[in-house]
Design an enzyme around this catalytic site. Structure first.
Site, PDB file in Angstrom:
ATOM      1  N   TYR A  32       0.823  -1.211   0.000  1.00 31.76           N
ATOM      2  CA  TYR A  32       0.000   0.000   0.000  1.00 31.76           C
ATOM      3  C   TYR A  32       0.849   1.249   0.000  1.00 31.76           C
ATOM      4  CZ  TYR A  32       0.769   0.893   5.032  1.00 31.76           C
ATOM      5  OH  TYR A  32       1.313   1.191   6.250  1.00 31.76           O
ATOM      6  N   LYS A 150       6.466  -2.142   1.862  1.00 30.76           N
ATOM      7  CA  LYS A 150       5.290  -1.552   2.528  1.00 30.76           C
ATOM      8  C   LYS A 150       4.078  -2.466   2.374  1.00 30.76           C
ATOM      9  CE  LYS A 150       3.123   2.994   3.085  1.00 30.76           C
ATOM     10  NZ  LYS A 150       3.211   3.040   4.543  1.00 30.76           N
ATOM     11  N   GLU A 182      11.629   1.978  14.484  1.00 35.74           N
ATOM     12  CA  GLU A 182      10.793   3.080  13.984  1.00 35.74           C
ATOM     13  C   GLU A 182       9.506   3.112  14.788  1.00 35.74           C
ATOM     14  OE1 GLU A 182       9.667   2.251   9.851  1.00 35.74           O
ATOM     15  OE2 GLU A 182       9.602   0.112  10.319  1.00 35.74           O
ATOM     16  N   LEU A 206      10.904   0.929   7.317  1.00 35.47           N
ATOM     17  CA  LEU A 206      10.370   1.409   6.043  1.00 35.47           C
ATOM     18  C   LEU A 206      11.175   2.635   5.618  1.00 35.47           C
ATOM     19  CD1 LEU A 206       8.008   0.958   4.009  1.00 35.47           C
ATOM     20  CD2 LEU A 206       6.926   2.909   5.109  1.00 35.47           C
TER      21      LEU A 206
END
Ligand code: PMP
Length: 286
Positions: A32, A150, A182, A206
């Protein structure tokens, strides 16, 4: 009612459907992107479309749409849904061959599924949350090892947000081998003096589109950047901290595991970077 896009068609949201055999549904076999809209224009569409292509390539998934057509679909959804400030969610899955099997279906005969929809978010840029700053908890990072792709496997990040909520906080930073990877849906930074420290790129995080832009602007503003991992303890002793994401831009962090950072209010560097990011990205929005 929203108009959404599914497999080549613009439809009212209550008429848009995807098969129960879709591998996105059965296997989280999908990727996505989320692109923000400010002033009716797309922020960093180029960055998101390049990352989408990379995610698809890494998973041997066919890209069902050209970059030009994808831009057109984004723009049309913004237009028909009259979005001034908000988000566009895009998902591509490996589709469905009408059954469930661990092995991938034949890409020659199985069309990927593509879905896009808008989320109207008035006040996205002038966010009260950014003025207050976020309170963070730390949690163990137990996600899979390819976080640079992702994918729609967002169960653990969702659980992390719930753990934060339960603790009276706004978000969670994930920690692996003692080092912050993260945030649940953002990249994490600390600031010491004039130096911005954020984890180096790799498969553990990411590669944020907002991260890339913010680091570029920081370098242009003569700020020092160190791309390395840091611990929660180091973050708690930092002057300030913040996160970046396409949907929240630059978000100051004011507390980590109950320890206030600096004066416990959003830091100067974070607020300045937020302003620069919004100003510069608006200029080049499409
Ligand atoms: N890390 C994770 C785990 C995320 O989910 C996101 C947002 N999707 C980010 C970082 C930030 O990436 P971007 O700036 O491209 O939104």
């Amino acid at each position: 009612m929203r108009t959404v896009y599914v497999n080549g068609q613009y439809l009212p949201e209550n008429e848009a459907t995807v098969s129960i055999f879709d591998r996105g549904f059965l296997m989280a076999d999908g990727v996505y992107e989320v692109t923000s809209v400010l002033g009716g224009k797309l922020i960093d569409f180029e960055g998101h479309s390049v990352r989408l292509e990379r995610s698809l390539r890494e998973l041997d998934m066919r890209n069902p749409i050209s970059k030009e057509d994808l831009l057109e679909v984004h723009r049309e959804l913004v237009r028909v849904n009259e979005i001034d400030e908000g988000l566009i969610y895009l998902q591509v899955t490996r589709g469905s061959d009408g059954d469930r099997d661990f092995a991938f279906p034949d890409p020659e005969t199985t069309e990927p599924t593509i879905v896009l929809f808008t989320q109207n978010k008035p006040g996205l840029a002038d966010s009260p949350a950014a003025k207050k700053g976020a309170k963070i908890i730390s949690i163990e990072d137990i996600r899979w090892g390819r976080r640079d792709i992702k994918t729609v496997q967002l169960l653990y990040p969702s659980m992390g947000k719930m753990m934060a909520k339960k603790a009276g906080c706004d978000d969670a930073w994930m920690v692996q081998d003692g080092m912050v990877t993260e945030g649940t849906s953002n990249n994490a930074y600390i600031v010491k003096g004039n130096k911005i420290i954020t984890r180096h790129l790799g498969t553990e995080i990411l590669h944020g589109i907002t991260r890339a832009a913010v680091l570029r602007f920081a370098a242009e503003a003569q700020m020092e950047i160190e791309e390395r991992s840091f611990s929660i303890e180091e973050a708690q002793e930092a002057d300030e901290a913040f996160t970046t994401s396409a949907s929240a831009f630059v978000m100051p962090v004011v507390e980590i595991d109950g320890v206030a950072l600096g004066d416990g209010v959003p830091g100067k560097v974070a607020l300045r970077l937020r302003e620069i990011y919004l100003d510069e990205m608006r200029k080049v929005a499409v």
